[in-house]
Design a protein around this motif. Structure first.
Motif, PDB file in Angstrom:
ATOM      1  N   UNK A 198       4.391  -2.825   0.189  1.00  9.11           N
ATOM      2  CA  UNK A 198       4.433  -2.558   1.603  1.00  9.11           C
ATOM      3  C   UNK A 198       5.008  -1.281   1.820  1.00  9.11           C
ATOM      4  N   UNK A 199       5.494  -0.256   0.799  1.00 15.14           N
ATOM      5  CA  UNK A 199       6.068   1.118   0.942  1.00 15.14           C
ATOM      6  C   UNK A 199       5.192   2.103   0.653  1.00 15.14           C
ATOM      7  N   UNK A 200       4.337   1.984  -0.356  1.00 13.92           N
ATOM      8  CA  UNK A 200       3.557   3.080  -0.780  1.00 13.92           C
ATOM      9  C   UNK A 200       2.028   2.788  -0.380  1.00 13.92           C
ATOM     10  N   UNK A 201       1.777   1.519  -0.277  1.00  9.53           N
ATOM     11  CA  UNK A 201       0.469   1.046   0.045  1.00  9.53           C
ATOM     12  C   UNK A 201      -0.778   1.096  -0.983  1.00  9.53           C
ATOM     13  N   UNK A 202       0.048   1.751  -2.242  1.00  5.96           N
ATOM     14  CA  UNK A 202      -1.113   1.881  -3.213  1.00  5.96           C
ATOM     15  C   UNK A 202      -1.065   0.904  -4.411  1.00  5.96           C
ATOM     16  N   UNK A 203       0.401   0.536  -4.756  1.00  6.65           N
ATOM     17  CA  UNK A 203       0.438  -0.114  -6.201  1.00  6.65           C
ATOM     18  C   UNK A 203       0.481  -1.482  -5.571  1.00  6.65           C
ATOM     19  N   UNK A 204       0.251  -2.454  -6.825  1.00  2.00           N
ATOM     20  CA  UNK A 204       0.360  -4.024  -6.746  1.00  2.00           C
ATOM     21  C   UNK A 204       1.666  -4.653  -7.062  1.00  2.00           C
ATOM     22  N   UNK A 205       2.341  -5.338  -6.429  1.00  2.00           N
ATOM     23  CA  UNK A 205       3.631  -5.555  -6.739  1.00  2.00           C
ATOM     24  C   UNK A 205       3.351  -6.437  -8.148  1.00  2.00           C
ATOM     25  N   UNK A 206       4.421  -6.392  -8.927  1.00  2.00           N
ATOM     26  CA  UNK A 206       4.502  -7.359 -10.202  1.00  2.00           C
ATOM     27  C   UNK A 206       5.858  -8.035  -9.779  1.00  2.00           C
TER      28      UNK A 206
END
Length: 130
Positions: free
Chosen positions: A114-122
């Motif tokens: 929800x911060x960078x809108x790029x990574x997938x949370x682990x």
């Protein structure tokens, strides 16, 4: 008992915790509803006073607001009336009033940071909560 998960983004380093599942108060509808907006609390109280609740289920679930671009754990209350009518409470964003997407799979899903809108949370388990 619910499970505390830490969500971490490998792209930007963002970290947050999610309290998912049910705690000990999940069996007490009135106390569980106390975290909901006043309007929803009144609706639940009305159903309860009319003795029209057949069953209810309280659980913290992963939610996403598409408008605010937020991802958080929220108390969701599902109520089934004696006549079969179902209601869901806790699925309205308190910031923008949009309907939240409620994810039933919890930390098992793939969520965009929800911060960078790029990574997938682990996700990793951090402990238990009640």
């Amino acid at each position: 008992m619910g499970i505390i998960y830490k969500g971490s983004c490998p792209e930007c380093g963002y970290e947050t915790k999610f309290f998912l599942g049910g705690g000990m108060l999940s069996i007490n509808l009135k106390r569980s509803a106390a975290v909901l907006p006043e309007e929803e609390q009144k609706q639940i109280t009305n159903l309860s006073e009319r003795d029209s609740i057949q069953e209810f289920f309280v659980e913290n679930k992963m939610t996403e607001c598409k408008g605010c671009k937020t991802l958080e754990s929220r108390t969701i209350i599902d109520i089934t009336e004696i006549n079969g009518t179902t209601h869901r409470y806790g699925d309205i964003c308190c910031r923008c009033r949009d309907r939240l997407t409620v994810y039933e799979q919890g930390a098992e899903g793939e969520y965009i940071c929800p911060k960078c809108h790029q990574g997938i949370l682990m996700f990793s388990e951090e402990g238990l909560w009640d």
